[in-house]
Scaffold this motif. Sequence first.
Motif, PDB file in Angstrom:
ATOM      1  N   ALA A   1      55.591  55.448  35.957  1.00  0.00           N
ATOM      2  CA  ALA A   1      55.059  54.819  37.166  1.00  0.00           C
ATOM      3  C   ALA A   1      56.160  53.966  37.762  1.00  0.00           C
ATOM      4  O   ALA A   1      57.036  53.476  37.057  1.00  0.00           O
ATOM      5  CB  ALA A   1      53.845  53.960  36.831  1.00  0.00           C
ATOM      6  N   ALA A   2      56.098  53.803  39.050  1.00  0.00           N
ATOM      7  CA  ALA A   2      57.095  52.987  39.732  1.00  0.00           C
ATOM      8  C   ALA A   2      56.815  51.509  39.466  1.00  0.00           C
ATOM      9  O   ALA A   2      55.665  51.079  39.460  1.00  0.00           O
ATOM     10  CB  ALA A   2      57.061  53.269  41.231  1.00  0.00           C
ATOM     11  N   ALA A   3      57.866  50.730  39.250  1.00  0.00           N
ATOM     12  CA  ALA A   3      57.724  49.286  39.049  1.00  0.00           C
ATOM     13  C   ALA A   3      57.430  48.621  40.386  1.00  0.00           C
ATOM     14  O   ALA A   3      58.023  48.962  41.410  1.00  0.00           O
ATOM     15  CB  ALA A   3      58.995  48.716  38.454  1.00  0.00           C
ATOM     16  N   VAL A   4      56.484  47.699  40.385  1.00  0.00           N
ATOM     17  CA  VAL A   4      56.070  47.024  41.604  1.00  0.00           C
ATOM     18  C   VAL A   4      56.160  45.517  41.372  1.00  0.00           C
ATOM     19  O   VAL A   4      55.628  45.007  40.387  1.00  0.00           O
ATOM     20  CB  VAL A   4      54.615  47.394  41.980  1.00  0.00           C
ATOM     21  CG1 VAL A   4      54.157  46.655  43.211  1.00  0.00           C
ATOM     22  CG2 VAL A   4      54.485  48.891  42.165  1.00  0.00           C
ATOM     23  N   ALA A   5      56.843  44.811  42.264  1.00  0.00           N
ATOM     24  CA  ALA A   5      56.919  43.350  42.184  1.00  0.00           C
ATOM     25  C   ALA A   5      55.730  42.757  42.926  1.00  0.00           C
ATOM     26  O   ALA A   5      55.408  43.176  44.033  1.00  0.00           O
ATOM     27  CB  ALA A   5      58.225  42.859  42.796  1.00  0.00           C
ATOM     28  N   ARG A   6      55.050  41.796  42.311  1.00  0.00           N
ATOM     29  CA  ARG A   6      53.917  41.135  42.945  1.00  0.00           C
ATOM     30  C   ARG A   6      53.746  39.747  42.354  1.00  0.00           C
ATOM     31  O   ARG A   6      54.232  39.466  41.272  1.00  0.00           O
ATOM     32  CB  ARG A   6      52.630  41.934  42.783  1.00  0.00           C
ATOM     33  CG  ARG A   6      52.187  42.092  41.349  1.00  0.00           C
ATOM     34  CD  ARG A   6      50.950  42.977  41.274  1.00  0.00           C
ATOM     35  NE  ARG A   6      50.621  43.239  39.895  1.00  0.00           N
ATOM     36  CZ  ARG A   6      49.520  42.811  39.300  1.00  0.00           C
ATOM     37  NH1 ARG A   6      48.626  42.123  39.977  1.00  0.00           N
ATOM     38  NH2 ARG A   6      49.275  43.084  38.044  1.00  0.00           N
ATOM     39  N   GLU A   7      53.045  38.897  43.090  1.00  0.00           N
ATOM     40  CA  GLU A   7      52.790  37.547  42.622  1.00  0.00           C
ATOM     41  C   GLU A   7      51.566  37.553  41.713  1.00  0.00           C
ATOM     42  O   GLU A   7      50.580  38.226  41.989  1.00  0.00           O
ATOM     43  CB  GLU A   7      52.546  36.606  43.794  1.00  0.00           C
ATOM     44  CG  GLU A   7      53.804  36.260  44.557  1.00  0.00           C
ATOM     45  CD  GLU A   7      53.573  35.144  45.554  1.00  0.00           C
ATOM     46  OE1 GLU A   7      52.719  34.275  45.302  1.00  0.00           O
ATOM     47  OE2 GLU A   7      54.258  35.157  46.579  1.00  0.00           O
ATOM     48  N   VAL A   8      51.667  36.787  40.639  1.00  0.00           N
ATOM     49  CA  VAL A   8      50.565  36.657  39.708  1.00  0.00           C
ATOM     50  C   VAL A   8      50.065  35.218  39.807  1.00  0.00           C
ATOM     51  O   VAL A   8      50.864  34.285  39.753  1.00  0.00           O
ATOM     52  CB  VAL A   8      51.030  36.965  38.262  1.00  0.00           C
ATOM     53  CG1 VAL A   8      49.895  36.788  37.285  1.00  0.00           C
ATOM     54  CG2 VAL A   8      51.588  38.379  38.184  1.00  0.00           C
ATOM     55  N   PRO A   9      48.767  35.019  39.966  1.00  0.00           N
ATOM     56  CA  PRO A   9      48.266  33.644  40.102  1.00  0.00           C
ATOM     57  C   PRO A   9      48.550  32.827  38.847  1.00  0.00           C
ATOM     58  O   PRO A   9      48.513  33.348  37.731  1.00  0.00           O
ATOM     59  CB  PRO A   9      46.760  33.818  40.323  1.00  0.00           C
ATOM     60  CG  PRO A   9      46.446  35.200  39.886  1.00  0.00           C
ATOM     61  CD  PRO A   9      47.705  36.007  40.009  1.00  0.00           C
ATOM     62  N   SER A  10      48.864  31.546  39.050  1.00  0.00           N
ATOM     63  CA  SER A  10      49.198  30.688  37.921  1.00  0.00           C
ATOM     64  C   SER A  10      47.994  29.857  37.465  1.00  0.00           C
ATOM     65  O   SER A  10      48.153  28.827  36.850  1.00  0.00           O
ATOM     66  CB  SER A  10      50.360  29.761  38.297  1.00  0.00           C
ATOM     67  OG  SER A  10      49.981  28.942  39.385  1.00  0.00           O
ATOM     68  N   PHE A  11      46.804  30.296  37.798  1.00  0.00           N
ATOM     69  CA  PHE A  11      45.604  29.595  37.355  1.00  0.00           C
ATOM     70  C   PHE A  11      44.579  30.607  36.882  1.00  0.00           C
ATOM     71  O   PHE A  11      44.664  31.791  37.191  1.00  0.00           O
ATOM     72  CB  PHE A  11      45.011  28.728  38.474  1.00  0.00           C
ATOM     73  CG  PHE A  11      44.475  29.529  39.622  1.00  0.00           C
ATOM     74  CD1 PHE A  11      43.165  29.922  39.658  1.00  0.00           C
ATOM     75  CD2 PHE A  11      45.306  29.911  40.665  1.00  0.00           C
ATOM     76  CE1 PHE A  11      42.668  30.681  40.711  1.00  0.00           C
ATOM     77  CE2 PHE A  11      44.827  30.653  41.722  1.00  0.00           C
ATOM     78  CZ  PHE A  11      43.508  31.039  41.748  1.00  0.00           C
ATOM     79  N   ILE A  12      43.632  30.107  36.127  1.00  0.00           N
ATOM     80  CA  ILE A  12      42.542  30.945  35.635  1.00  0.00           C
ATOM     81  C   ILE A  12      41.240  30.309  36.078  1.00  0.00           C
ATOM     82  O   ILE A  12      41.030  29.113  35.892  1.00  0.00           O
ATOM     83  CB  ILE A  12      42.570  31.052  34.095  1.00  0.00           C
ATOM     84  CG1 ILE A  12      43.861  31.725  33.641  1.00  0.00           C
ATOM     85  CG2 ILE A  12      41.363  31.806  33.584  1.00  0.00           C
ATOM     86  CD1 ILE A  12      44.050  31.731  32.146  1.00  0.00           C
ATOM     87  N   GLN A  13      40.386  31.083  36.697  1.00  0.00           N
ATOM     88  CA  GLN A  13      39.084  30.588  37.128  1.00  0.00           C
ATOM     89  C   GLN A  13      38.060  31.020  36.090  1.00  0.00           C
ATOM     90  O   GLN A  13      37.923  32.220  35.810  1.00  0.00           O
ATOM     91  CB  GLN A  13      38.730  31.147  38.502  1.00  0.00           C
ATOM     92  CG  GLN A  13      37.450  30.585  39.057  1.00  0.00           C
ATOM     93  CD  GLN A  13      37.195  31.069  40.478  1.00  0.00           C
ATOM     94  OE1 GLN A  13      37.951  31.859  41.024  1.00  0.00           O
ATOM     95  NE2 GLN A  13      36.120  30.606  41.072  1.00  0.00           N
TER      96      GLN A  13
END
Length: 119
Positions: free
Chosen positions: A49-61
């Motif tokens: 699969a192609a690598a995809v850059a994305r933002e990951v949230p730094s909090f947990i709800q």
Amino acid sequence: MSSLAKAKLSALVILLILAGTACNRSAAREESAAASAAAVAAPIAVTTAAAVAREVPSFIQATGGLVAEETSDVAPQTSGQIVATPVNVGAFVRQGTVIARLDDRDARAGEKFADADLM
């Protein structure tokens, strides 16, 4: 048969047994090597699969509950109805900090009545 002939015959039999054992071991090694080569040569299915850059949230709800490790009992020196709480629930307070204001209308009325009796 002479003892020399018996010894030669015994040696010949032992050599034949050893040669047969060595041939069997060699054949077993060749079969094992062939099986390993067949296992290595078999293709393995791989997906990519192609690598995809994305933002990951730094909090947990999450939903849950908390239980305090320590509690304090608050006992006012006088009774009355609470009209204000100037501190937030869970806030750290020091001794002497005002945490609640009581309705003082009855106390003021009683003070005025007492002052009137003195005059």
